[in-house]
Design an enzyme around this catalytic site. Sequence first.
Site, PDB file in Angstrom:
ATOM      1  N   ASN A 289       0.793  -1.233   0.000  1.00  0.00           N
ATOM      2  CA  ASN A 289       0.000   0.000   0.000  1.00  0.00           C
ATOM      3  C   ASN A 289       0.823   1.280   0.000  1.00  0.00           C
ATOM      4  OD1 ASN A 289       0.763  -0.641   2.640  1.00  0.00           O
ATOM      5  ND2 ASN A 289      -1.063   0.249   3.557  1.00  0.00           N
TER       6      ASN A 289
ATOM      7  N   GLU B 181       4.974  -3.766  12.536  1.00  0.00           N
ATOM      8  CA  GLU B 181       3.935  -2.741  12.376  1.00  0.00           C
ATOM      9  C   GLU B 181       2.774  -3.436  11.701  1.00  0.00           C
ATOM     10  OE1 GLU B 181       1.389  -0.595  10.809  1.00  0.00           O
ATOM     11  OE2 GLU B 181       2.931   0.090   9.399  1.00  0.00           O
TER      12      GLU B 181
ATOM     13  N   CYS C 163      -3.162   1.251   7.078  1.00  0.00           N
ATOM     14  CA  CYS C 163      -3.384   0.669   8.402  1.00  0.00           C
ATOM     15  C   CYS C 163      -3.813   1.728   9.404  1.00  0.00           C
ATOM     16  CB  CYS C 163      -2.130  -0.043   8.886  1.00  0.00           C
ATOM     17  SG  CYS C 163      -0.653   0.989   8.869  1.00  0.00           S
TER      18      CYS C 163
ATOM     19  N   GLU D  41       8.977   2.903  14.608  1.00  0.00           N
ATOM     20  CA  GLU D  41       9.750   3.379  13.463  1.00  0.00           C
ATOM     21  C   GLU D  41       9.691   4.896  13.449  1.00  0.00           C
ATOM     22  OE1 GLU D  41       9.491  -0.096  10.161  1.00  0.00           O
ATOM     23  OE2 GLU D  41       7.673   1.113  10.356  1.00  0.00           O
TER      24      GLU D  41
END
Length: 495
Positions: free
Chosen positions: A168, A267, A301, A475
């Site tokens: 994505n 993640e 997400c 991150e």
Amino acid sequence: MTIAQQMPQADRHLPDIEATARGLYIDGNWRQSKSGRKIDVTDPSTGALLAAVADATVEDAQASIEAASRAAPGWRSTPPRKRSEILRRCFELMIERSEMLATLISLENGKALRDARGEVAYAAEFFRWNAEEAVRITGEFGIAPSGANRIIVDYQPIGICLLITPWNFPAAMATRKIAPALAAGCTVILKPASETPLTAYALASIYEEAGVPAGVVNVLTTSTPAPFSAAILADPRVRKLSFTGSTGVGRLLLAEAAKHVVSCSMELGGNAPFIVFDDADLDAALDGAMVAKMRNAGEACTAANRLYVQSGIYQSFAEGLAKRMSALNVGPGVDALTECGPMITTKAVEKIDRLVVDAKAKGARVTCGGEPSAGPGYFYPPTVLVDMPDGVEMAHEEIFGPVAPLYRFETEDEVIRRANDTEYGLAAYVFTRDIARGLRVSSALESGMIALNRGLVSDPAAPFGGVKQSGLGREGGQHHGIAEFMEAKYIAASF
């Protein structure tokens, strides 16, 4: 004939897809898979073939480990300033070629060109940010409480890293991992999603031009990710796994990494609540909802998955959102007028439709959209659902599409309880003019990231990550991102 063969290459803003798909990138060289197999890459806007890329085998994976291992001592000992300058050059080259990269992203991912341009700018920023952080990796020096010795803490590169990224955000999810890993002194093996590998290969050429030595970054796409990843994680030289993707796949990778005690950053999925209180600025909340829901057509997400609106403002918000959503221009990603592109695959459209059908069957009402689009490509129209009951499937499952379900709530305590009623905890959004309430609710929400009175939460300078089943580690941020790729070594010294 592929789309790539039909595109004129004289325009520097157009990607040279045939050159981009020239093979696996291992040890600074482009090579074909040991099996000779290929993976087709299609344009989600039309379903047409874009290119065929090499399909890596376990043998290719082992070759990438050897390359990363050979390059590791040299890169680890490269002065931080030099690493910083190389990362800065990666940023500059990405900005120079931003239109080409954005077009490539739109072609293979389908996202609207305006969203692709935003992704390139965001992706490039990870190189600039980590170029600045690379020279600020410091240790610690202190004295033991007993006074018997000095305490020295040295931070060292963790080792070879396996980086697995989703389709994505094919540029940003790669650079968000590669930039801090390189800043820390690690070498990496990147496995991009097989749906969108072209962007990763285009970026590999940029890294090489920027001065990243051979073997420091290796890029391989495969149609058999399970044995490919297992083979890499089984090698004792590989000490880090960083994965972005679904919670289900993340669990499988965690189990595989546990066999070899490999450090993991994950993640994973989200189920973001978007909370609008009666005292919110209506226009600001609607602006925020359009960003939080429709960035990348909802295929994110962090996308707003459950929109909770307090009763006093519910009707006005529902009408305003339906008006804005129904006005969006749906079309091919590379069309300059497109505001909502296609979904990534037919399967993605089928999943969205299943969730909408379930919601309608349980009492939800459609105010715009609500049916799959006809014609070529994988399109689903921007959709608003009102009068949503809590028992629908999409209240507990990521929609990953342009569907905004609205749930009514009455009190602060109620909405906090409902928002937290999920296994996920990645992002959440809160809109209120009462800053005390905003901070109070933000503190109570079980999410790793909160956007207060704004629809965008991601920033390279802030730690990105979730709680509960949404992941492990962070991150980005001032030190969080690089810390994931380093080990702390303690030295007890007597002088």
